[in-house]
Motif scaffolding. Sequence first.
Motif, PDB file in Angstrom:
ATOM      1  N   ARG A   1       0.836  -1.209   0.000  1.00 14.52           N
ATOM      2  CA  ARG A   1       0.000   0.000   0.000  1.00 14.52           C
ATOM      3  C   ARG A   1       0.868   1.255   0.000  1.00 14.52           C
ATOM      4  N   GLN A   2       2.027   1.198   0.696  1.00  9.59           N
ATOM      5  CA  GLN A   2       2.940   2.340   0.666  1.00  9.59           C
ATOM      6  C   GLN A   2       3.471   2.547  -0.759  1.00  9.59           C
ATOM      7  N   GLY A   3       3.758   1.440  -1.433  1.00  7.33           N
ATOM      8  CA  GLY A   3       4.270   1.522  -2.805  1.00  7.33           C
ATOM      9  C   GLY A   3       3.251   2.143  -3.738  1.00  7.33           C
ATOM     10  N   ALA A   4       2.004   1.699  -3.603  1.00  9.24           N
ATOM     11  CA  ALA A   4       0.947   2.234  -4.465  1.00  9.24           C
ATOM     12  C   ALA A   4       0.736   3.724  -4.190  1.00  9.24           C
ATOM     13  N   LEU A   5       0.724   4.093  -2.919  1.00 11.48           N
ATOM     14  CA  LEU A   5       0.522   5.506  -2.577  1.00 11.48           C
ATOM     15  C   LEU A   5       1.699   6.366  -3.054  1.00 11.48           C
ATOM     16  N   ARG A   6       2.891   5.801  -2.982  1.00 10.05           N
ATOM     17  CA  ARG A   6       4.087   6.518  -3.436  1.00 10.05           C
ATOM     18  C   ARG A   6       4.014   6.771  -4.956  1.00 10.05           C
ATOM     19  N   VAL A   7       3.635   5.735  -5.688  1.00 10.86           N
ATOM     20  CA  VAL A   7       3.539   5.872  -7.153  1.00 10.86           C
ATOM     21  C   VAL A   7       2.438   6.872  -7.504  1.00 10.86           C
ATOM     22  N   MET A   8       1.294   6.728  -6.849  1.00 10.94           N
ATOM     23  CA  MET A   8       0.202   7.658  -7.119  1.00 10.94           C
ATOM     24  C   MET A   8       0.635   9.089  -6.807  1.00 10.94           C
ATOM     25  N   GLY A   9       1.273   9.273  -5.669  1.00  6.59           N
ATOM     26  CA  GLY A   9       1.705  10.608  -5.260  1.00  6.59           C
ATOM     27  C   GLY A   9       2.662  11.245  -6.251  1.00  6.59           C
ATOM     28  N   ALA A  10       3.564  10.451  -6.792  1.00  4.32           N
ATOM     29  CA  ALA A  10       4.552  10.990  -7.732  1.00  4.32           C
ATOM     30  C   ALA A  10       3.867  11.492  -9.011  1.00  4.32           C
ATOM     31  N   HIS A  11       2.945  10.704  -9.530  1.00  2.00           N
ATOM     32  CA  HIS A  11       2.287  11.110 -10.779  1.00  2.00           C
ATOM     33  C   HIS A  11       1.247  12.208 -10.535  1.00  2.00           C
ATOM     34  N   TYR A  12       0.626  12.161  -9.371  1.00  2.00           N
ATOM     35  CA  TYR A  12      -0.301  13.226  -8.978  1.00  2.00           C
ATOM     36  C   TYR A  12       0.462  14.538  -8.843  1.00  2.00           C
ATOM     37  N   GLY A  13       1.640  14.452  -8.238  1.00  2.73           N
ATOM     38  CA  GLY A  13       2.485  15.636  -8.094  1.00  2.73           C
ATOM     39  C   GLY A  13       2.927  16.192  -9.444  1.00  2.73           C
ATOM     40  N   ALA A  14       3.197  15.295 -10.375  1.00  8.65           N
ATOM     41  CA  ALA A  14       3.613  15.739 -11.712  1.00  8.65           C
ATOM     42  C   ALA A  14       2.472  16.502 -12.399  1.00  8.65           C
ATOM     43  N   LEU A  15       1.250  16.028 -12.216  1.00  8.02           N
ATOM     44  CA  LEU A  15       0.095  16.741 -12.777  1.00  8.02           C
ATOM     45  C   LEU A  15      -0.108  18.077 -12.064  1.00  8.02           C
ATOM     46  N   GLY A  16       0.096  18.064 -10.757  1.00 13.51           N
ATOM     47  CA  GLY A  16      -0.053  19.292  -9.969  1.00 13.51           C
ATOM     48  C   GLY A  16       0.948  20.357 -10.394  1.00 13.51           C
ATOM     49  N   ALA A  17       2.177  19.907 -10.702  1.00 15.22           N
ATOM     50  CA  ALA A  17       3.199  20.856 -11.153  1.00 15.22           C
ATOM     51  C   ALA A  17       2.758  21.534 -12.452  1.00 15.22           C
ATOM     52  N   MET A  18       2.123  20.762 -13.338  1.00 16.85           N
ATOM     53  CA  MET A  18       1.616  21.353 -14.587  1.00 16.85           C
ATOM     54  C   MET A  18       0.439  22.284 -14.303  1.00 16.85           C
ATOM     55  N   ALA A  19      -0.441  21.839 -13.406  1.00 16.14           N
ATOM     56  CA  ALA A  19      -1.646  22.622 -13.113  1.00 16.14           C
ATOM     57  C   ALA A  19      -1.313  23.966 -12.480  1.00 16.14           C
ATOM     58  N   THR A  20      -0.214  24.006 -11.738  1.00 15.37           N
ATOM     59  CA  THR A  20       0.130  25.234 -11.012  1.00 15.37           C
ATOM     60  C   THR A  20       1.268  26.016 -11.678  1.00 15.37           C
ATOM     61  N   GLY A  21       1.613  25.599 -12.894  1.00 16.34           N
ATOM     62  CA  GLY A  21       2.614  26.354 -13.646  1.00 16.34           C
ATOM     63  C   GLY A  21       4.051  26.131 -13.210  1.00 16.34           C
ATOM     64  N   LYS A  22       4.270  25.123 -12.368  1.00 14.44           N
ATOM     65  CA  LYS A  22       5.657  24.841 -11.945  1.00 14.44           C
ATOM     66  C   LYS A  22       6.387  23.985 -12.973  1.00 14.44           C
ATOM     67  N   ALA A  23       5.639  23.372 -13.863  1.00  9.76           N
ATOM     68  CA  ALA A  23       6.238  22.592 -14.955  1.00  9.76           C
ATOM     69  C   ALA A  23       5.444  22.922 -16.212  1.00  9.76           C
ATOM     70  N   PRO A  24       6.096  22.877 -17.375  1.00 10.44           N
ATOM     71  CA  PRO A  24       5.356  23.161 -18.615  1.00 10.44           C
ATOM     72  C   PRO A  24       4.291  22.092 -18.856  1.00 10.44           C
ATOM     73  N   PHE A  25       3.171  22.500 -19.431  1.00  4.81           N
ATOM     74  CA  PHE A  25       2.100  21.542 -19.726  1.00  4.81           C
ATOM     75  C   PHE A  25       2.485  20.709 -20.930  1.00  4.81           C
ATOM     76  N   ASP A  26       2.364  19.403 -20.779  1.00  7.13           N
ATOM     77  CA  ASP A  26       2.636  18.454 -21.855  1.00  7.13           C
ATOM     78  C   ASP A  26       1.431  17.525 -21.891  1.00  7.13           C
ATOM     79  N   ALA A  27       0.608  17.681 -22.926  1.00  7.38           N
ATOM     80  CA  ALA A  27      -0.676  16.963 -22.961  1.00  7.38           C
ATOM     81  C   ALA A  27      -0.479  15.444 -22.956  1.00  7.38           C
ATOM     82  N   THR A  28       0.532  14.964 -23.668  1.00  8.75           N
ATOM     83  CA  THR A  28       0.764  13.513 -23.730  1.00  8.75           C
ATOM     84  C   THR A  28       1.191  12.990 -22.360  1.00  8.75           C
TER      85      THR A  28
END
Lengths: 152, 152
Positions: free
Chosen positions: A35-62
């Motif tokens: 469960r820690q592994g699943a939450l860690r993986v989810m958190g990493a990809h969720y964070g990557a989307l959050g970075a795009m949503a908040t302008g901290k990373a460039p938006f890449d649709a793919t």
Amino acid sequence: MRLIASLTLAAAAAVAVPALAQVSFQKPEDAIKYRQGALRVMGAHYGALGAMATGKAPFDATAASRHADVIQLVSTLPWSAFTPGTDKGETRAKPEIWQEEAKFKQAHERAVSEVGKIAAAAKTGSLDNLKAAWGSNSGSCKNCHDNFRKDQ
Amino acid sequence: MRLIASLTLAAAAAVAVPALAQVSFQKPEDAIKYRQGALRVMGAHYGALGAMATGKAPFDATAASRHADVIQLVSTLPWSAFTPGTDKGETRAKPEIWQEEAKFKQAHERAVSEVGKIAAAAKTGSLDNLKAAWGSNSGSCKNCHDNFRKDQ
């Protein structure tokens, strides 16, 4: 208007994904690590989307669409691994998870639902949609962590 | 014959899934925990399919299909997190991962391909297909672990 309707439909479809088949674990620590592994993986990809949503990373649709695939699927996984007897050891899980089962279920179902909405928005290929979904996130991650996860 | 053809097509489709968008990690240990988490999740669902394939658990077509979804997606995740500087700390990664990059790439691509074939077979809803795919697995997990993972 049409866009909002299709977004809503997509979100509904995402939410309707049934819980995934449960995995059986031989030892409590296997369930904890899973469960820690699943939450860690989810958190990493969720964070990557959050970075795009908040302008901290460039938006890449793919990339956004692929992160969405991951969070949508992986967000359904951790919960069945909070089985009885997995409250001890290398875990920050609070006893409330097992003491207030209905409340915990409600909290993780809400998280899966909100993740599904963000994933659906990310898959539209529009940064504006992603921003809107991110902005209307009511904090289900934090809510669950506050109530059910011990501080470090 | 038609079944074999469609299985092969499904496997080819699975293999053709492009690598997922990479996640950026702030600290080396974040990358290590992420890849360990992904491998842990993949291993759990892969093991659940294996238990069905080898008669240790009853075959459940719906569950098998869902396990297949997980291994197909999650098997693509860990590899991009073997970034330079993540060879130290709480990891069993061998230095060969960074010293023999081409060999490591070939090994994990082979693993993703084999996982894809097993996932495709699991999704047909036929235990015989799952058994056949499981039986023809050439040991890409073990191969990679033997060459690139330290013993406990």
